[in-house]
Design an enzyme around this catalytic site. Structure first.
Site, mmCIF file in Angstrom:
data_model
loop_
_atom_site.group_PDB
_atom_site.id
_atom_site.type_symbol
_atom_site.label_atom_id
_atom_site.label_comp_id
_atom_site.label_asym_id
_atom_site.label_seq_id
_atom_site.Cartn_x
_atom_site.Cartn_y
_atom_site.Cartn_z
ATOM 1 N N CYS A 87 12.233 -5.276 -2.852
ATOM 2 C CA CYS A 87 10.956 -4.745 -2.384
ATOM 3 C C CYS A 87 10.257 -4.045 -3.540
ATOM 4 O O CYS A 87 10.892 -3.293 -4.289
ATOM 5 C CB CYS A 87 11.199 -3.767 -1.234
ATOM 6 S SG CYS A 87 9.694 -3.017 -0.590
ATOM 7 N N HIS A 129 9.489 -8.998 6.705
ATOM 8 C CA HIS A 129 9.609 -7.879 5.763
ATOM 9 C C HIS A 129 8.304 -7.081 5.712
ATOM 10 O O HIS A 129 8.307 -5.847 5.795
ATOM 11 C CB HIS A 129 9.968 -8.445 4.381
ATOM 12 C CG HIS A 129 10.039 -7.441 3.285
ATOM 13 N ND1 HIS A 129 11.214 -7.138 2.636
ATOM 14 C CD2 HIS A 129 9.090 -6.670 2.694
ATOM 15 C CE1 HIS A 129 10.973 -6.212 1.708
ATOM 16 N NE2 HIS A 129 9.686 -5.928 1.719
ATOM 17 N N GLU A 130 7.188 -7.792 5.594
ATOM 18 C CA GLU A 130 5.893 -7.104 5.484
ATOM 19 C C GLU A 130 5.502 -6.431 6.801
ATOM 20 O O GLU A 130 4.945 -5.331 6.793
ATOM 21 C CB GLU A 130 4.801 -8.070 5.007
ATOM 22 C CG GLU A 130 5.056 -8.710 3.646
ATOM 23 C CD GLU A 130 5.424 -7.744 2.536
ATOM 24 O OE1 GLU A 130 5.004 -6.568 2.578
ATOM 25 O OE2 GLU A 130 6.157 -8.153 1.611
#
EC number: 3.5.1.88
Length: 153
Positions: A87, A129-130
């Site tokens: 990330c 994830h976002e």
């Protein structure tokens, strides 16, 4: 304009982002800057909170074509895959995370039209994830133990 990516410890990364009510020039400029920042940082996705904006906007790099999703919402998930993720807000760290292999989600485009999308594989992982960022969830919150079998000493 390249924006500063907020790092772990910044409070904006831990709060739920606000829904975008109106897609105006400010939102379109933010999306442009987010895409530029994502490309500059060699990322495959970026969420607005990562650049200091508490808004439900994500951008993803799909086959070299960046796409913006406004107010994304995951509707269905199927399958499960364990893989390592990094990330931009947690530099130098990769952790194993279980994600759905396939998802169906809806989001608005930059014209304000709500559309349904299907995604699988890496794209599905990036979107999940976002979207986590929009909920104030970081990869360290999702990390699974690397092994469920530990040798007793």
């Amino acid at each position: 304009m390249i924006m500063e990516i907020r790092k772990i410890g910044d409070p904006i990364l831990k709060i739920k982002a606000k829904k975008v009510e109106k897609i105006d020039e400010k939102v379109k400029n933010l999306v442009r800057d987010m895409i530029e920042t994502m490309k500059f940082s060699n990322g495959v996705g970026l969420a607005a909170p990562q650049v200091g904006e508490s808004l439900r906007i994500i951008v993803v790099d799909y086959e070299e074509n960046p796409i913006a999703f406004i107010n994304p919402e995951i509707l269905e998930m199927d399958g499960e895959v364990l893989d390592y993720e990094g990330c931009l807000s947690v530099p130098g760290v990769e952790v194993p995370i279980k994600r759905a292999e396939r998802i169906i989600f809806k989001a608005q485009d930059l014209q304000g039209r709500t559309k349904r999308y299907k995604a699988k594989g890496l794209l599905a992982r990036v979107i999940q994830h976002e979207v986590d960022h929009l909920e104030g969830i970081l990869i360290l919150d999702r990390a699974v133990e690397e092994s469920t079998l530990a040798e007793e000493k």
